[in-house]
Design an enzyme around this catalytic site. Sequence first.
Site, PDB file in Angstrom:
ATOM      1  N   CYS A 130       0.866  -1.184   0.060  1.00 25.55           N
ATOM      2  CA  CYS A 130       0.004   0.060   0.009  1.00 25.55           C
ATOM      3  C   CYS A 130       0.947   1.226  -0.122  1.00 25.55           C
ATOM      4  O   CYS A 130       2.087   1.150   0.284  1.00 25.55           O
ATOM      5  CB  CYS A 130      -0.918  -0.022   1.182  1.00 25.55           C
ATOM      6  SG  CYS A 130      -0.029   0.195   2.869  1.00 25.55           S
TER       7      CYS A 130
ATOM      8  N   CYS B 286       2.906   2.294   3.122  1.00 24.13           N
ATOM      9  CA  CYS B 286       4.144   1.271   3.281  1.00 24.13           C
ATOM     10  C   CYS B 286       5.116   2.145   2.494  1.00 24.13           C
ATOM     11  O   CYS B 286       6.328   2.197   2.998  1.00 24.13           O
ATOM     12  CB  CYS B 286       3.955  -0.057   2.693  1.00 24.13           C
ATOM     13  SG  CYS B 286       2.987  -1.207   3.531  1.00 24.13           S
TER      14      CYS B 286
ATOM     15  N   CYS C 130      -7.283   8.684   7.423  1.00 24.68           N
ATOM     16  CA  CYS C 130      -6.188   8.039   6.821  1.00 24.68           C
ATOM     17  C   CYS C 130      -6.194   8.088   5.282  1.00 24.68           C
ATOM     18  O   CYS C 130      -7.247   8.176   4.460  1.00 24.68           O
ATOM     19  CB  CYS C 130      -6.411   6.614   7.108  1.00 24.68           C
ATOM     20  SG  CYS C 130      -5.060   5.762   6.356  1.00 24.68           S
TER      21      CYS C 130
ATOM     22  N   ASP D 268       8.964   9.516 -38.547  1.00 26.31           N
ATOM     23  CA  ASP D 268      10.027   9.172 -39.450  1.00 26.31           C
ATOM     24  C   ASP D 268       9.207   8.287 -40.822  1.00 26.31           C
ATOM     25  O   ASP D 268       8.202   7.813 -40.285  1.00 26.31           O
ATOM     26  CB  ASP D 268      11.004   8.118 -38.774  1.00 26.31           C
ATOM     27  CG  ASP D 268      12.097   8.067 -39.986  1.00 26.31           C
ATOM     28  OD1 ASP D 268      12.296   8.746 -40.584  1.00 26.31           O
ATOM     29  OD2 ASP D 268      12.785   6.926 -39.444  1.00 26.31           O
TER      30      ASP D 268
ATOM     31  N   THR E  27      11.120   5.851 -43.126  1.00 23.41           N
ATOM     32  CA  THR E  27      11.447   4.370 -43.234  1.00 23.41           C
ATOM     33  C   THR E  27      11.407   3.664 -41.979  1.00 23.41           C
ATOM     34  O   THR E  27      12.154   3.983 -40.947  1.00 23.41           O
ATOM     35  CB  THR E  27      12.930   4.502 -43.920  1.00 23.41           C
ATOM     36  OG1 THR E  27      12.929   5.045 -45.190  1.00 23.41           O
ATOM     37  CG2 THR E  27      13.504   3.233 -44.238  1.00 23.41           C
TER      38      THR E  27
ATOM     39  N   ASP F  39      13.019   5.437 -35.371  1.00 26.23           N
ATOM     40  CA  ASP F  39      13.809   4.183 -35.041  1.00 26.23           C
ATOM     41  C   ASP F  39      14.574   4.431 -33.677  1.00 26.23           C
ATOM     42  O   ASP F  39      15.239   3.600 -33.235  1.00 26.23           O
ATOM     43  CB  ASP F  39      14.419   3.639 -36.000  1.00 26.23           C
ATOM     44  CG  ASP F  39      15.882   4.811 -36.319  1.00 26.23           C
ATOM     45  OD1 ASP F  39      15.730   5.693 -35.867  1.00 26.23           O
ATOM     46  OD2 ASP F  39      16.242   4.359 -37.638  1.00 26.23           O
TER      47      ASP F  39
END
Length: 776
Positions: A23, A26, A432, A476, A478, A673
Amino acid sequence: MSDSRTKDGTSHQARYKVGGMDCASCAAKIDTAARRIAGVEDVSVSVAAGTMTVSHDGSADLAAMEKKVSGLGYSLRALGKKGKAERGIPPSALPGISPTRGEISQPHDHHEHGPGCDHNHDGEHDHARHHGGGHDHEDHDHDHAEIEGLHGHDHAPMDGPWWKSKKGRLTIVVGLALVIAYGLGHLIPAYDSYIFTAAMLIGLVPIARRAIMAAFAGTPFSIEMLMTIAAVGAVVIDASEEAAAVVFLFLVGELLEGVAAGKARSSIQSLTALVPKTALLEEGGKTREVPAENLAVGSVILVRPGDRISADGIIIAGTSAIDEAPVTGESTPVAKSEGEQVFAGTINGDAALRIRVTAAAEDNTIARVVRLVEEAQEKKAPTERFIDRFSRYYTPGVVVVAALVAILPPLVAGADWSEWVYKGLAILLIGCPCALVISTPAAIAASLSSGARRGLLLKGGAVLETLGKLTAVAFDKTGTLTSGKPQVTDVIAFGRNADDVLRISAALETGSSHPLAMAILARVAEYELDIPAASEAKALGGKGVTAIVEGEEVFLGSPKAAVERVSLPMAHSRRITALNDEGKTVSVLIVGGVLAGAIAMRDEPRVDAKAGLKLLADVGVKTVMLTGDNARTAEAIGKDLGIEVRAELMPEDKSRIVGELKREGFVVGKVGDGINDAPALAAADIGIAMGGGTDVALETADAAVLHGRVSDIAAMIELSKRTMRNIWQNITIALGLKAVFLVTTIIGVTGLWPAILADTGATVLVTINALRLLRR
């Protein structure tokens, strides 16, 4: 202790697997405890991944930091090579291992991303170079005392039935104690207060222990502290029966949180189960079964039809259809043959394959995807950072409001102390912040996992949040909008039939690795034509190739070179020019001094490119093609796809155009790429690498599309928008329930029981709502 540092020696990191987190509270306690150590510069904690990365200046006492975190009751395991957890290490102060970056790279690439850390049996570390961040490594050894039993119950996600976990067992024991207390309380009512107090203490003692440890570690206003104050206060005002019930309900709520957290965490980790545990290793002409994790790079494995492939590798013998859905999300099997890559976890189709391993188990594609997602979950989105800051003031504010509610009415208006202290205690539980704090990371973790399972990799919450804001995407050409490989589009018969043109051309190209030659050979293979033998083959620089085929001299080359050998009729010339205008490359075939035909080839758009661009246009996103290719070819592709074209660009030109779009007010995504387009990817608000399998450069890009579908860019944007809607739903649930119960508590309608249900119930609802994002 191992840390990784940048080349100038100023930045160090240690990375851990943290057991016991399920949680947000923690994570907050761990974060606060770690930050209190001098020299610690930054801490990233991911509940979903169960990891922590600590950045420090080199002077930090990490041993002390580890003892502090272990003192809170959370187990630590140092992450070694490639983020792989080391052998079992108890919940005590542990050696810190530097983080991996989780980049996805070519599996056969000898450059490794992330720290290489080999562990020998005496527990020391032999560190290799760290290309992922330019880090070198130092070794330090520390002896640490083990600190156990301080975490009242186990927060770890449940692998088996919930009742077999420590958390489940504690909840059952407290529940039984509560039932026994009810029975004894009715039998001996004079002692019921003491009986219920004893039942309550069984669950409260470990909770209070954690509250005290958290307070010493810098988190005085933890949920455990609020719970402890409320339970003790209830006993003081003679409401011990309710106090015992509230402690039990608190444990039930945490149990439900653990189940939900386990489901969220296992959703991406389940990918690792796709990789077989064993492999058939070939040695000396024989095969034997070995553990897949022991396969070395360069070894050869046999994969039978129907088996899952146990390692990333290159096919060295055999042809088969491979189901790559586990890696790429693509449901259609892909035909693969000698020389092509295959990935661990994918399924071999109808023929046996011999494969040379190119990546160790911890470096295979699926392992890298899992690691990338886990590390991405540590990177907080802007909304998440805001909620974190807000909660730091919210919780102390709730304590002040609860105190005022308990004290002011009796002091000012002479109201009953017991009644208003009771209301104040209920407000403590209502206030809480668990549900509020987990509202964002739960949704982001589920979304990152969901995306990864569809081949959409995102480098963190900030990337996920920004994707939904994109208003322009630059592509792009290619390899991004197109497949990156020329294909035969037209076979023109002049003096010979089309089949003859293809097979004679293939005779000249046999053995060549040129992309155009590969396109012709692929088409001949598709048509299953017999390729005649060629002799006396000669390459004519910049013009073409000649050879003797079936007893005749044959030439295949450019139209310009062909004109030097034969006369080209005007009709044929116009046809070739028209093909050139469509962005196609034309090769002319001459057989025995006579014009035989021509073959046109082009790098064709991806199958879904047009539909993918339309999806973006439909949601109001501007698209533009940025390419270094010649204008004629680019315009032809752009016309087919219906996209604005900017051609003949250098890399710096692409970066400049991205900057211009940003100055015009667009939020810009750049898809390429990830290598040639690095400057533009870096200049964009979001850089997206387009690739297949592991061929993705994530060093520069913020995200990646594994299976290279253009439509997945729109899918990423849609996932972002869906995630942000989910986050705001979660915030509304968390704050809305608290507001309702705050009012009903003050007016006396609800008390402690509904108060704790409002807290744990909201947390569970928020988590369940976030898990909806795991659905495709």
